[in-house]
Scaffold this active site. Sequence first.
Site, short mmCIF file in Angstrom:
data_model
loop_
_atom_site.label_atom_id
_atom_site.label_comp_id
_atom_site.label_asym_id
_atom_site.label_seq_id
_atom_site.Cartn_x
_atom_site.Cartn_y
_atom_site.Cartn_z
NE ARG A 1 -7.99 10.93 5.62
CZ ARG A 1 -8.46 10.48 6.78
NH1 ARG A 1 -7.69 9.71 7.54
NH2 ARG A 1 -9.66 10.79 7.19
CD GLU B 1 -7.24 -6.34 2.74
OE1 GLU B 1 -6.36 -5.76 3.41
OE2 GLU B 1 -7.52 -6.04 1.57
CG ASN C 1 -1.93 1.09 1.22
OD1 ASN C 1 -1.61 2.25 0.96
ND2 ASN C 1 -3.17 0.75 1.53
NE ARG D 1 -9.81 8.43 4.14
CZ ARG D 1 -10.20 7.69 5.19
NH1 ARG D 1 -9.62 6.53 5.43
NH2 ARG D 1 -11.15 8.11 5.97
CG HIS E 1 -5.85 -2.12 9.49
ND1 HIS E 1 -5.95 -1.04 8.63
CD2 HIS E 1 -5.94 -1.62 10.73
CE1 HIS E 1 -6.12 0.07 9.33
NE2 HIS E 1 -6.11 -0.25 10.61
CD GLU F 1 -7.22 -0.72 0.80
OE1 GLU F 1 -6.74 -1.77 1.28
OE2 GLU F 1 -7.11 0.40 1.34
CG HIS G 1 1.30 5.68 5.03
ND1 HIS G 1 0.77 6.49 6.01
CD2 HIS G 1 0.74 4.46 5.23
CE1 HIS G 1 -0.05 5.81 6.77
NE2 HIS G 1 -0.09 4.57 6.32
NE ARG H 1 5.70 20.75 4.27
CZ ARG H 1 6.96 21.06 4.56
NH1 ARG H 1 7.78 21.48 3.62
NH2 ARG H 1 7.40 20.95 5.80
CB THR I 1 -9.71 1.37 7.34
OG1 THR I 1 -9.57 2.08 6.10
CG2 THR I 1 -11.00 0.59 7.30
CG HIS J 1 -8.62 3.92 0.76
ND1 HIS J 1 -8.83 3.82 2.13
CD2 HIS J 1 -9.82 4.26 0.22
CE1 HIS J 1 -10.11 4.08 2.38
NE2 HIS J 1 -10.73 4.36 1.25
#
Length: 247
Positions: free
Chosen positions: A53, A158, A11, A49, A198, A73, A14, A22, A104, A47
């Site tokens: 974000r 999952e 994933n 969202r 997760h 996702e 991040h 920035r 999540t 993901h």
Amino acid sequence: MTASSVLLGVNIDHVAFIKKSRETSYPDLVQTVKLCEKSGADSITIHLREDRRHIQDHDAVLIRQHCKKLNFEMANTNEMITFALELKPDFCCFVPENRDEKTTEGGLALNKMTKIQEKSFKKDIERLKQAGIEVSLFIDPDEEIVKKTKELGATSVELHTGQYAIEYESNNHQSEFKKLKDAARLANNLSLKVNAGHGLNYKNLQQILKLPHLNELNIGHAIIAESVFIGLDDAIKKIKRIIDNSD
């Protein structure tokens, strides 16, 4: 040593979050995808969202163009269904979303859906499947919810390992692991692929690898955190060594 049959989805949300924080053109997400795949990732997970974000719409399109296998996702909304049908990822994983959550927090509350909601959800899943997209539901390790996943027409589960990860820190994880094990066995009996993710990290991963019928793990936060110290390439290879030594 032979490679494990358990696949690794990395994933990269991040990495996108750093870029978004920035509003810069870096870190380059295409470069991230290529490095992840070169280092041993079997698929890339993102993901998109509702609050955008981290991953942005154009990020998702660019990543789809450059990755070999994409796990997308998403929340079950008309906006995301439409976007997914245009994006055409290899896999879609429906996840719950809450604007106030840091990440999540649990699996889909399938047991709280009305008959009308179930019918609508089933129709959305079928639309994705007809477009050639495999569909997974992110669920807590609950046998009734596993059964509901099958009824709704998903092809995979999952299993949410977040509570297991929390309990692992206090060495009190065996009951959570049993729930995961029972859910995995039932899912397999119902011809559902078994994925998990997760809160998984370099310490708690070995126990999870003992889950029966495990197909793929999705890991992001731990890999990106470790990459701060040893680099992304080595961070992924380190996870892969744990997976490959599990057989």
